[in-house]
Design an enzyme around this catalytic site. Sequence first.
Site, PDB file in Angstrom:
ATOM      1  N   HIS A 106      23.022 -13.097  -6.938  1.00  0.00           N
ATOM      2  CA  HIS A 106      23.036 -13.489  -8.234  1.00  0.00           C
ATOM      3  C   HIS A 106      22.738 -14.852  -8.307  1.00  0.00           C
ATOM      4  CE1 HIS A 106      24.761  -9.709 -10.273  1.00  0.00           C
ATOM      5  NE2 HIS A 106      24.099  -9.275  -9.492  1.00  0.00           N
ATOM      6  N   GLU A 156      24.387 -17.272  -9.813  1.00  0.00           N
ATOM      7  CA  GLU A 156      25.638 -18.049  -9.445  1.00  0.00           C
ATOM      8  C   GLU A 156      26.085 -18.120  -8.037  1.00  0.00           C
ATOM      9  OE1 GLU A 156      24.965 -15.373 -11.455  1.00  0.00           O
ATOM     10  OE2 GLU A 156      26.465 -15.471 -13.271  1.00  0.00           O
ATOM     11  N   CYS A 212      28.855 -11.621 -14.042  1.00  0.00           N
ATOM     12  CA  CYS A 212      29.329 -10.367 -13.990  1.00  0.00           C
ATOM     13  C   CYS A 212      30.721 -10.498 -13.353  1.00  0.00           C
ATOM     14  CB  CYS A 212      28.485  -9.164 -13.095  1.00  0.00           C
ATOM     15  SG  CYS A 212      28.425  -9.892 -11.453  1.00  0.00           S
ATOM     16  N   CYS A 247      30.566 -12.199  -9.773  1.00  0.00           N
ATOM     17  CA  CYS A 247      30.244 -13.580  -9.878  1.00  0.00           C
ATOM     18  C   CYS A 247      31.495 -14.383 -10.440  1.00  0.00           C
ATOM     19  CB  CYS A 247      28.929 -13.996 -10.662  1.00  0.00           C
ATOM     20  SG  CYS A 247      27.462 -13.580  -9.796  1.00  0.00           S
TER      21      CYS A 247
END
Lengths: 150, 150
Positions: free
Chosen positions: B49, B51, B79, B82
Amino acid sequence: MNFMNQAFLLAKKAYSHDDVPIGAVIVRDGKIVARGENRVQKSKNPTLHAEIVAINKACKKLNKKFLDECDLYVTLEPCAMCATAISFARIKNIYFAATDEKGGGITTNAKIFETDKHLWKPNIIQMPEHADKSAQMLRDFFKQRRNSKI
Amino acid sequence: MNFMNQAFLLAKKAYSHDDVPIGAVIVRDGKIVARGENRVQKSKNPTLHAEIVAINKACKKLNKKFLDECDLYVTLEPCAMCATAISFARIKNIYFAATDEKGGGITTNAKIFETDKHLWKPNIIQMPEHADKSAQMLRDFFKQRRNSKI
């Protein structure tokens, strides 16, 4: 092959480079496809838990983002970050040795598969016969670390 | 510099390689130290992701595991994976544009900082003035993806 014992060998490897001793293997069709040891200290990266290291390697090796025919064996209950990552990777079964009352993300503490309603849910199998070995290794590590700081 | 706009440029980059358009930047002392775009599809790795990509880069660049003088700007609510990683990295402030009702880990759904009692908790700042732009980009992406599959 005893996959949890293989995960313990990786936990020992983590211990050898001053990382909290946690190890993981990913298995497909009865064979290990990836191994990971906790390398947060070694790599100076807080995301590199054993499970994430193993997932990164498995995805690269199998050249796919879904590890849906795979199982993961890990010496300690995954944290919320790793449990979510395991779900994203669609790993079928999670086998873990010791529970982690403080940092656990599955059976204790965050209980991510209960609180996150939209996560894909793997099967979760605790292996209590391996719990003591994992807990003892962790105790030894933290004891040694405390003593080395005195 | 408008850091959220820089994160949007990274979301566009994700879009350009067929990844869900989400972008993140990590900032220290008023300067961007790392940029990350969602690259799950591109790298065939479900953990990458925006991040996580940004945290990986920032740790490497600063050669440290704690990004405790840093802030993170991201175009969509992190999420659970993360949000936990951001906590492990000790990032001070999380700024995000749109909320994510399905996959959100902070204000919606998992609410990881409420359910995980032991996580270090960053400050969380939603920027509603950027929410529409992020939501529209995501809608465009999924619409295009649906159409391309017909």
